[in-house]
Motif scaffolding. Structure first.
Motif, PDB file in Angstrom:
ATOM      1  N   THR A   1       0.816  -1.219   0.000  1.00 49.53           N
ATOM      2  CA  THR A   1       0.000   0.000   0.000  1.00 49.53           C
ATOM      3  C   THR A   1       0.845   1.263   0.000  1.00 49.53           C
ATOM      4  OG1 THR A   1      -0.139   0.060   2.421  1.00 49.53           O
ATOM      5  CG2 THR A   1      -1.893  -1.122   1.257  1.00 49.53           C
TER       6      THR A   1
ATOM      7  N   ARG B   1       0.093   5.809   0.520  1.00 46.21           N
ATOM      8  CA  ARG B   1      -0.850   6.886   0.831  1.00 46.21           C
ATOM      9  C   ARG B   1      -0.164   8.212   0.548  1.00 46.21           C
ATOM     10  NH1 ARG B   1      -3.519   6.162   6.599  1.00 46.21           N
ATOM     11  NH2 ARG B   1      -1.391   6.359   7.300  1.00 46.21           N
TER      12      ARG B   1
ATOM     13  N   VAL C   1      -7.612   9.996  -5.628  1.00 41.69           N
ATOM     14  CA  VAL C   1      -7.524  10.758  -4.385  1.00 41.69           C
ATOM     15  C   VAL C   1      -8.216  12.092  -4.592  1.00 41.69           C
ATOM     16  CG1 VAL C   1      -5.943  11.861  -2.765  1.00 41.69           C
ATOM     17  CG2 VAL C   1      -5.342   9.652  -3.782  1.00 41.69           C
TER      18      VAL C   1
ATOM     19  N   SER D   1      -4.955  10.427   2.212  1.00 36.28           N
ATOM     20  CA  SER D   1      -5.748   9.489   1.416  1.00 36.28           C
ATOM     21  C   SER D   1      -5.912   8.169   2.162  1.00 36.28           C
ATOM     22  CB  SER D   1      -5.065   9.222   0.070  1.00 36.28           C
ATOM     23  OG  SER D   1      -3.929   8.397   0.259  1.00 36.28           O
ATOM     24  N   GLY D   2      -6.841   7.380   1.685  1.00 44.81           N
ATOM     25  CA  GLY D   2      -6.923   6.001   2.150  1.00 44.81           C
ATOM     26  C   GLY D   2      -5.804   5.195   1.526  1.00 44.81           C
ATOM     27  N   ASP D   3      -5.712   3.930   1.905  1.00 45.70           N
ATOM     28  CA  ASP D   3      -4.688   3.059   1.330  1.00 45.70           C
ATOM     29  C   ASP D   3      -4.916   2.869  -0.164  1.00 45.70           C
ATOM     30  OD1 ASP D   3      -3.591   2.708   3.815  1.00 45.70           O
ATOM     31  OD2 ASP D   3      -4.378   0.702   4.122  1.00 45.70           O
TER      32      ASP D   3
END
Length: 110
Positions: free
Chosen positions: A20, A22, A55, A65-67
Protein backbone atom coordinates in the motif's frame (compact mmCIF):
# COMPACT_ATOMS: atom_id res chain seq x y z
CA UNK A 1 -1.28 20.29 -10.28
CA UNK A 2 -3.66 21.89 -12.75
CA UNK A 3 -6.32 19.75 -14.39
CA UNK A 4 -4.81 17.60 -17.14
CA UNK A 5 -1.27 17.65 -15.74
CA UNK A 6 0.85 14.61 -14.91
CA UNK A 7 3.61 14.09 -12.35
CA UNK A 8 5.85 11.01 -12.20
CA UNK A 9 7.73 10.00 -9.05
CA UNK A 10 11.34 8.92 -9.01
CA UNK A 11 11.77 5.14 -9.28
CA UNK A 12 11.83 3.32 -5.95
CA UNK A 13 12.00 -0.30 -4.86
CA UNK A 14 9.18 -2.27 -3.28
CA UNK A 15 8.60 -5.95 -2.65
CA UNK A 16 5.56 -8.06 -1.82
CA UNK A 17 5.56 -6.73 1.77
CA UNK A 18 4.90 -3.18 0.47
CA UNK A 19 1.28 -3.51 -0.73
CA UNK A 20 0.00 0.00 0.00
CA UNK A 21 0.80 3.68 -0.36
CA UNK A 22 -0.85 6.89 0.83
CA UNK A 23 -0.41 10.59 0.22
CA UNK A 24 -1.60 13.94 1.46
CA UNK A 25 -3.84 15.92 -0.92
CA UNK A 26 -5.60 19.26 -1.06
CA UNK A 27 -8.04 20.63 -3.64
CA UNK A 28 -7.45 24.31 -4.39
CA UNK A 29 -10.44 24.71 -6.68
CA UNK A 30 -12.55 23.24 -9.42
CA UNK A 31 -13.69 19.68 -9.82
CA UNK A 32 -12.17 16.23 -10.25
CA UNK A 33 -9.50 14.30 -8.42
CA UNK A 34 -6.00 12.90 -8.84
CA UNK A 35 -5.62 9.39 -10.26
CA UNK A 36 -2.68 7.30 -9.10
CA UNK A 37 -1.11 4.65 -11.36
CA UNK A 38 1.87 2.32 -11.02
CA UNK A 39 4.61 1.75 -13.59
CA UNK A 40 6.72 -1.36 -12.83
CA UNK A 41 10.02 -1.64 -14.71
CA UNK A 42 10.21 -4.55 -17.15
CA UNK A 43 6.44 -5.16 -17.24
CA UNK A 44 3.59 -4.04 -19.49
CA UNK A 45 2.80 -1.34 -16.90
CA UNK A 46 6.14 0.34 -17.64
CA UNK A 47 4.75 1.95 -20.80
CA UNK A 48 1.05 1.70 -19.87
CA UNK A 49 0.78 2.45 -16.15
CA UNK A 50 -2.06 0.69 -14.32
CA UNK A 51 -4.41 2.85 -12.31
CA UNK A 52 -4.62 1.86 -8.63
CA UNK A 53 -6.86 4.57 -7.21
CA UNK A 54 -8.15 8.11 -7.01
CA UNK A 55 -7.52 10.76 -4.39
CA UNK A 56 -9.77 13.72 -3.74
CA UNK A 57 -8.50 16.49 -1.52
CA UNK A 58 -10.35 18.73 0.88
CA UNK A 59 -10.71 22.45 0.12
CA UNK A 60 -10.31 23.49 3.75
CA UNK A 61 -7.24 21.46 4.74
CA UNK A 62 -4.81 18.74 3.76
CA UNK A 63 -6.34 15.25 3.85
CA UNK A 64 -4.53 11.91 4.08
CA UNK A 65 -5.75 9.49 1.42
CA UNK A 66 -6.92 6.00 2.15
CA UNK A 67 -4.69 3.06 1.33
CA UNK A 68 -3.86 2.70 -2.36
CA UNK A 69 -3.21 -0.94 -3.31
CA UNK A 70 -0.01 -0.62 -5.36
CA UNK A 71 -0.09 -4.26 -6.56
CA UNK A 72 3.58 -5.33 -6.41
CA UNK A 73 2.48 -8.69 -7.86
CA UNK A 74 2.14 -6.93 -11.24
CA UNK A 75 5.93 -7.32 -11.48
CA UNK A 76 5.80 -11.05 -10.67
CA UNK A 77 5.05 -13.16 -7.63
CA UNK A 78 8.64 -14.14 -6.82
CA UNK A 79 10.32 -12.73 -3.73
CA UNK A 80 12.60 -9.76 -4.23
CA UNK A 81 12.58 -6.09 -5.08
CA UNK A 82 10.69 -4.47 -7.95
CA UNK A 83 11.33 -1.02 -9.38
CA UNK A 84 8.22 1.15 -9.51
CA UNK A 85 7.36 4.74 -10.40
CA UNK A 86 4.06 6.36 -9.49
CA UNK A 87 2.13 8.42 -12.03
CA UNK A 88 -0.24 11.10 -10.72
CA UNK A 89 -2.75 12.65 -13.13
CA UNK A 90 -4.98 15.59 -12.24
CA UNK A 91 -8.50 15.10 -13.57
CA UNK A 92 -11.57 17.25 -13.98
CA UNK A 93 -12.13 20.22 -16.25
CA UNK A 94 -11.07 22.99 -13.90
CA UNK A 95 -9.35 21.27 -10.97
CA UNK A 96 -6.32 22.56 -9.11
CA UNK A 97 -4.66 20.12 -6.69
CA UNK A 98 -1.69 19.83 -4.39
CA UNK A 99 -0.17 16.51 -3.35
CA UNK A 100 2.57 15.94 -0.80
CA UNK A 101 4.35 13.27 1.21
CA UNK A 102 3.78 10.12 -0.82
CA UNK A 103 4.29 7.19 1.58
CA UNK A 104 5.04 3.58 0.66
CA UNK A 105 5.30 1.73 3.95
CA UNK A 106 5.13 -1.99 4.75
CA UNK A 107 3.82 -1.22 8.24
CA UNK A 108 0.59 0.05 6.65
CA UNK A 109 -0.31 -3.38 5.33
CA UNK A 110 -3.39 -4.98 6.83
Amino acid sequence: MPSGSTAVSPVMCVDMTYPTARLWARTLGGDGDVSVSVSYAGTKTELSPQEVGHVKGDRQRWRLSGDLQIKPQLAGKADGWRKVAFVLEAGGKTGQFQVDDFYVDPRMSR
